[in-house]
Design a protein around this motif. Structure first.
Motif, PDB file in Angstrom:
ATOM      1  N   SER A 237       0.848  -1.188   0.000  1.00 42.73           N
ATOM      2  CA  SER A 237       0.000   0.000   0.000  1.00 42.73           C
ATOM      3  C   SER A 237       0.886   1.240   0.000  1.00 42.73           C
ATOM      4  O   SER A 237       1.829   1.347   0.787  1.00 42.73           O
ATOM      5  CB  SER A 237      -0.903   0.013   1.235  1.00 42.73           C
ATOM      6  OG  SER A 237      -1.593   1.251   1.308  1.00 42.73           O
TER       7      SER A 237
ATOM      8  N   SER B 257      -0.308   4.322   0.484  1.00 42.85           N
ATOM      9  CA  SER B 257      -1.205   5.359   1.008  1.00 42.85           C
ATOM     10  C   SER B 257      -0.481   6.442   1.805  1.00 42.85           C
ATOM     11  O   SER B 257      -0.973   7.567   1.908  1.00 42.85           O
ATOM     12  CB  SER B 257      -2.286   4.720   1.877  1.00 42.85           C
ATOM     13  OG  SER B 257      -1.695   3.989   2.944  1.00 42.85           O
ATOM     14  N   HIS B 258       0.688   6.137   2.390  1.00 45.64           N
ATOM     15  CA  HIS B 258       1.361   7.124   3.224  1.00 45.64           C
ATOM     16  C   HIS B 258       2.471   7.876   2.493  1.00 45.64           C
ATOM     17  O   HIS B 258       3.276   8.560   3.120  1.00 45.64           O
ATOM     18  CB  HIS B 258       1.931   6.449   4.473  1.00 45.64           C
ATOM     19  CG  HIS B 258       2.814   5.266   4.197  1.00 45.64           C
ATOM     20  ND1 HIS B 258       2.324   4.086   3.709  1.00 45.64           N
ATOM     21  CD2 HIS B 258       4.152   5.099   4.327  1.00 45.64           C
ATOM     22  CE1 HIS B 258       3.317   3.216   3.561  1.00 45.64           C
ATOM     23  NE2 HIS B 258       4.437   3.811   3.913  1.00 45.64           N
TER      24      HIS B 258
ATOM     25  N   GLU C  59      -5.553   4.429  -3.350  1.00 46.26           N
ATOM     26  CA  GLU C  59      -4.733   4.427  -2.134  1.00 46.26           C
ATOM     27  C   GLU C  59      -4.218   5.802  -1.732  1.00 46.26           C
ATOM     28  O   GLU C  59      -4.096   6.088  -0.532  1.00 46.26           O
ATOM     29  CB  GLU C  59      -3.545   3.475  -2.313  1.00 46.26           C
ATOM     30  CG  GLU C  59      -3.943   2.016  -2.452  1.00 46.26           C
ATOM     31  CD  GLU C  59      -2.752   1.104  -2.651  1.00 46.26           C
ATOM     32  OE1 GLU C  59      -2.939  -0.117  -2.645  1.00 46.26           O
ATOM     33  OE2 GLU C  59      -1.622   1.622  -2.814  1.00 46.26           O
ATOM     34  N   LEU C  60      -3.893   6.661  -2.683  1.00 41.83           N
ATOM     35  CA  LEU C  60      -3.197   7.897  -2.359  1.00 41.83           C
ATOM     36  C   LEU C  60      -4.149   9.000  -1.926  1.00 41.83           C
ATOM     37  O   LEU C  60      -5.315   9.041  -2.315  1.00 41.83           O
ATOM     38  CB  LEU C  60      -2.384   8.375  -3.569  1.00 41.83           C
ATOM     39  CG  LEU C  60      -1.259   7.438  -4.028  1.00 41.83           C
ATOM     40  CD1 LEU C  60      -0.588   8.002  -5.276  1.00 41.83           C
ATOM     41  CD2 LEU C  60      -0.232   7.223  -2.931  1.00 41.83           C
ATOM     42  N   GLU C  61      -3.604   9.921  -1.132  1.00 41.72           N
ATOM     43  CA  GLU C  61      -4.363  11.096  -0.734  1.00 41.72           C
ATOM     44  C   GLU C  61      -4.366  12.112  -1.881  1.00 41.72           C
ATOM     45  O   GLU C  61      -3.575  12.022  -2.822  1.00 41.72           O
ATOM     46  CB  GLU C  61      -3.740  11.722   0.520  1.00 41.72           C
ATOM     47  CG  GLU C  61      -3.764  10.825   1.748  1.00 41.72           C
ATOM     48  CD  GLU C  61      -5.178  10.563   2.248  1.00 41.72           C
ATOM     49  OE1 GLU C  61      -6.065  11.420   2.001  1.00 41.72           O
ATOM     50  OE2 GLU C  61      -5.399   9.519   2.873  1.00 41.72           O
TER      51      GLU C  61
END
Length: 220
Positions: free
Chosen positions: A140, A142-143, A166-168
């Motif tokens: 992931s 995501s961060h 997943e991404l902001e």
């Protein structure tokens, strides 16, 4: 036949046999040496050129100096961490770390990961870099706020969907060599195989939709 000639041929026979045997032995040794060298070279070189990702054929192709500079242009005035998907020998990760980023590389090929770690240590940026042996489809992202991708056309649609999920919205995705199929790039630099595309997710349909879904507070 004179007896002296017979004795001379009999004496020469063993010597010729010995010379032929010696030449044969040297030939076998040379053949074995060459064969062993080729096997060793194959064992060392194969992990560097075989596909690094299992779902698609993605062989290791080192980033050129122009590609690296183009990626760094897209990272100007950006903050947060940088991740390189399919980091190869670590060139992008190391270059980003030298610019002050905390940089991470994901690579399925263990030989390339170990070599990347060595290069980061050699260049004095090992404290700001991390390299992981992992399949990108099982990770992931995501961060991360800055994502670099050296992909092939077959993987881009699926990767586009994965990153969008997943991404902001403040994330930037930088694609090298091949663009994403649906996203419209915010910036483009370079030409030919050195072309780099930058996509800001805050301009994507997904992020706009999410912002529209925020309901205003009702007055009491």
């Amino acid at each position: 036949m004179p007896e002296a000639l017979v004795k001379e041929r009999q004496a020469a026979g063993p010597r010729e046999d010995g010379e032929r045997g010696s030449r044969r032995s040297w030939g076998l040794l040379v053949t074995a040496g060459v064969g062993g060298t080729l096997v060793a070279l194959y064992a060392v070189a194969t992990p560097f050129v075989t596909p690094a990702l299992r779902k698609v054929c993605l062989p290791f192709v080192p980033a050129t100096s122009t590609q690296i500079q183009n990626v760094l242009k897209m990272l100007e005035n950006r903050s947060g961490s940088v991740v390189d998907i399919g980091s190869g020998d670590g060139r992008i990760v190391i270059a980003a770390a030298k610019r002050g980023f905390k940089a991470v590389g994901y690579e399925l090929n263990p030989w390339l990961v170990w070599y990347s770690r060595y290069r980061a240590w050699r260049d004095g940026v090992h404290q700001n870099t991390r390299f992981y042996i992992s399949d990108l489809w099982k990770v992931s992202f995501s961060h991360y706020t800055n994502v670099v991708v050296f992909g092939v056309p077959q993987m881009m649609p699926q990767l586009e969907k994965k990153l969008e999920e997943e991404l902001e919205c403040n994330a930037r995705i930088i694609a090298c060599r091949f663009p994403f199929p649906c996203w419209i790039p915010d910036r483009t630099t370079g030409e030919g195989t050195d072309t780099v595309w930058a996509y800001d997710l805050k301009h994507s349909r997904r992020c706009e939709t999410k912002s529209l879904e925020i309901k205003p507070e009702t007055e009491s």
